[in-house]
Enzyme design. Sequence first.
Site, mmCIF file in Angstrom:
data_model
loop_
_atom_site.group_PDB
_atom_site.id
_atom_site.type_symbol
_atom_site.label_atom_id
_atom_site.label_comp_id
_atom_site.label_asym_id
_atom_site.label_seq_id
_atom_site.Cartn_x
_atom_site.Cartn_y
_atom_site.Cartn_z
ATOM 1 C CB CYS A 279 60.964 20.456 -8.162
ATOM 2 S SG CYS A 279 60.659 22.237 -8.365
ATOM 3 C CG ASN B 183 42.217 24.435 -11.953
ATOM 4 O OD1 ASN B 183 41.351 24.921 -12.673
ATOM 5 N ND2 ASN B 183 42.024 23.314 -11.273
ATOM 6 C CB CYS C 111 58.140 22.187 -5.527
ATOM 7 S SG CYS C 111 57.107 21.779 -6.948
ATOM 8 C CG HIS D 87 50.557 21.268 -12.236
ATOM 9 N ND1 HIS D 87 50.795 22.362 -11.427
ATOM 10 C CD2 HIS D 87 49.431 20.692 -11.737
ATOM 11 C CE1 HIS D 87 49.868 22.432 -10.480
ATOM 12 N NE2 HIS D 87 49.023 21.438 -10.656
ATOM 13 C CB SER E 263 47.321 23.559 -4.066
ATOM 14 O OG SER E 263 47.371 22.358 -4.788
ATOM 15 C CG HIS F 77 56.614 22.811 -10.870
ATOM 16 N ND1 HIS F 77 57.892 22.647 -10.395
ATOM 17 C CD2 HIS F 77 56.640 22.404 -12.158
ATOM 18 C CE1 HIS F 77 58.648 22.136 -11.357
ATOM 19 N NE2 HIS F 77 57.899 21.982 -12.436
ATOM 20 C CG HIS G 200 59.045 25.882 -8.390
ATOM 21 N ND1 HIS G 200 58.156 24.894 -8.029
ATOM 22 C CD2 HIS G 200 58.798 26.934 -7.563
ATOM 23 C CE1 HIS G 200 57.407 25.332 -7.021
ATOM 24 N NE2 HIS G 200 57.770 26.567 -6.720
ATOM 25 C CD GLN H 50 44.360 18.496 -11.697
ATOM 26 O OE1 GLN H 50 43.812 17.450 -11.400
ATOM 27 N NE2 GLN H 50 44.228 19.588 -10.960
HETATM 28 O O1 LIG Z 1 43.448 18.764 -8.060
HETATM 29 P P1 LIG Z 1 43.842 20.074 -7.444
HETATM 30 O O2 LIG Z 1 44.635 20.932 -8.388
HETATM 31 O O3 LIG Z 1 44.538 19.916 -6.113
HETATM 32 O O4 LIG Z 1 42.463 20.835 -7.136
HETATM 33 C C1 LIG Z 1 41.920 21.879 -7.888
HETATM 34 O O5 LIG Z 1 41.386 21.430 -9.108
HETATM 35 C C2 LIG Z 1 40.282 20.527 -9.029
HETATM 36 C C3 LIG Z 1 39.789 20.246 -10.428
HETATM 37 O O6 LIG Z 1 39.383 21.406 -11.099
HETATM 38 C C4 LIG Z 1 39.170 21.081 -8.140
HETATM 39 O O7 LIG Z 1 38.189 20.088 -7.940
HETATM 40 C C5 LIG Z 1 39.698 21.536 -6.790
HETATM 41 O O8 LIG Z 1 38.667 22.146 -6.045
HETATM 42 C C6 LIG Z 1 40.843 22.524 -7.028
HETATM 43 O O9 LIG Z 1 41.377 22.958 -5.806
#
Ligand SMILES: O=P(O)(O)O[C@H]1O[C@H](CO)[C@@H](O)[C@H](O)[C@H]1O
Lengths: 371, 371
Positions: free
Chosen positions: A55, A156, A52, A169, A164, A167, A116, A171
Amino acid sequence: MTDFDPTTHPHRRFNPLTNEHILVSPHRTKRPWLGQTEPPQTTALPEYDPKCYLCPGNSRTSGEKNPNYDHTFTFENDFAAILHPPAPEAPVPAHPLLTVEPVYGACDVVIFHPRHDLTMARLSKSEIGTVINEWIRIYTSRGTEPGIEYVQIFENKGSMMGCSNPHPHGQVWSMSTIPSIPAQELKSLKRYAQSQIPSQDAPRENACLLCEYAQAEINTPGDTGRIVVSNEHWLAVVPWWATWPFEILLLPYHRHIGSIDELNTEEKEAFADILYRITRRYDNLFSCSFAYSMGIHQRPVPAKATVDPADDDNKYAHLHLHFDPPLLRSATVRKFLVGYEMMGEAQRDLTPEQAATRLRGCSEVHYLENP
Amino acid sequence: MTDFDPTTHPHRRFNPLTNEHILVSPHRTKRPWLGQTEPPQTTALPEYDPKCYLCPGNSRTSGEKNPNYDHTFTFENDFAAILHPPAPEAPVPAHPLLTVEPVYGACDVVIFHPRHDLTMARLSKSEIGTVINEWIRIYTSRGTEPGIEYVQIFENKGSMMGCSNPHPHGQVWSMSTIPSIPAQELKSLKRYAQSQIPSQDAPRENACLLCEYAQAEINTPGDTGRIVVSNEHWLAVVPWWATWPFEILLLPYHRHIGSIDELNTEEKEAFADILYRITRRYDNLFSCSFAYSMGIHQRPVPAKATVDPADDDNKYAHLHLHFDPPLLRSATVRKFLVGYEMMGEAQRDLTPEQAATRLRGCSEVHYLENP
Ligand SMILES: O=P(O)(O)O[C@H]1O[C@H](CO)[C@@H](O)[C@H](O)[C@H]1O
Ligand SMILES: O=P(O)(O)O[C@H]1O[C@H](CO)[C@@H](O)[C@H](O)[C@H]1O
């Protein structure tokens, strides 16, 4: 003619933040589901995963190594959607319908915890408090960088929401322009504040749409209402205009609060308390790690001393969080917002009141911690 | 300062139909994808499936039996999101923010072809012509029922777009109100028609935004442009403001056409031709049955002889179709419009020009028919 029954009769509700309607078709939950199902989000993960890139101590794509952090850890996204300044000038458009606006800023990744295998629903209140403090720190520092006009904090959660890496997190994307959705919300809040009270023909005198909405929810009789849980300072409701099946709007209701940096110590503690309580209820609803996208809407950037409040449209902002989870019937059956929803308007299959009743019935002891 | 390069520099583009921006981050396609992948849509299906409730002669959930149809077949959805009139009266709201508007109408399912294993990309032009005639018939008949103000024709194709049965079919939802998205589009078209031409200070005199946009695309030099394919009457472009990776806007461009019932014989034939050509290119892009949601935007309902054109805001409508496909990199890797997109604004990872170039390079001979 029969009386209107929201659990039987298709109807539309109005979202005063986005200015869009939601079509509610409650009888539709009876429909059998033969379509795509999701892999259940129940796999046991290790506390530490050597592969990961989030981590502690591991290397990221950039080659950089994460420190051995023991609470939160923030770094810049190796595949940022927005880049640092300077941005080039906008070119002259070939036609008025073909204009571009260069954008600059920064994309940060905020790891919530070194482990994780955890999610916010498994953190203690004080660990959630640490995440809140980190959000405040980033909002304040990015939001005061030259040229930054907007800071979007979001998460997300779950592969079904495009995440993806499990873990824990979130943004933070900070940028030189206010994006379309919060711009529309700000416009709606301003218009409400400057409007007349219907039937009284009196000006609202800067009343806040969200403060008034919170009061309307509090005044709705309990067992028919949309409140999932509340504490001294915060209210979690399935909003009247919810689009996603178990959507939650989370907001402070005791006073008008523009942004997270304005929260006092007690309000911050209550914020951690309510995040703890709703994320555990979410996981318990279908006994799975409940997927969602979460975002904080607030003042685009912290109040600037140089701007006269009279000219400051950002003052209409009221801090709130949206939780948009896709699951509808079980850990594997989601709602698809597709065809009609993409071409016409959002449509939902159970009423917000029914969703709130379900979430009110959920325990706050996490199902994995249940002895 | 460097010159602006749309394939390198993050920027925003404006969607004049929805009034929202799209954030374009073209450098982001370089990011490795570690998240959820989709099951490839390549399984071979039988020509007839005894368990399919859409195949000729089979029974539906309602108990009714499908006829042995040999072209298209339309029936009312057994789990309709909207019900027939009468709808009850709207109750008096407890608070101005808590209003409901009862909605009524009908939901039809339109089967495109008796064969279970085909999709529009595998039909002949004359079979597509039969589907078009059926859309026109439904639009005309539902659109003139008392109280119906809007008819939405759409298709969800592929399980990834919430479609629960691969038998080729679409839907038509007809209702007593105009939904939020087409209402916003109509408002934008009207505002454009009544606006001034920038820099000339002259009124546009009812110019149509979409007619002018089509001309702007035609005037863009070929290999840098966004046109995927065109014929005598129709233009298929990846619009300047595309949200989905390989989104297509399909519209007639030779004259201002409000709705499908206004198409003459030649324009209908050209419509079938272009649907044939774009759906085949879509399947060939990643050698799979390409998932999408498709919708027709047009006059909300056919022109009424009783309405004075001067008072008729629906006259601003220009017939067009949106194709919103989620796949981004391959038959199994899609774009997720989640967190930032749900909280901020839409974001895309390749430019519309790059997407159009890819689609222009695709063959119109379907990969399954390729000897
Ligand atoms: O930045 P990440 O987590 O890899 O990507 C994810 O979040 C982003 C922001 O919402 C999106 O644009 C991507 O399509 C999604 O896969
Ligand atoms: O009616 P269907 O095909 O069963 O259902 C599908 O399309 C509908 C209209 O876009 C959506 O509301 C549903 O979520 C989706 O699963």
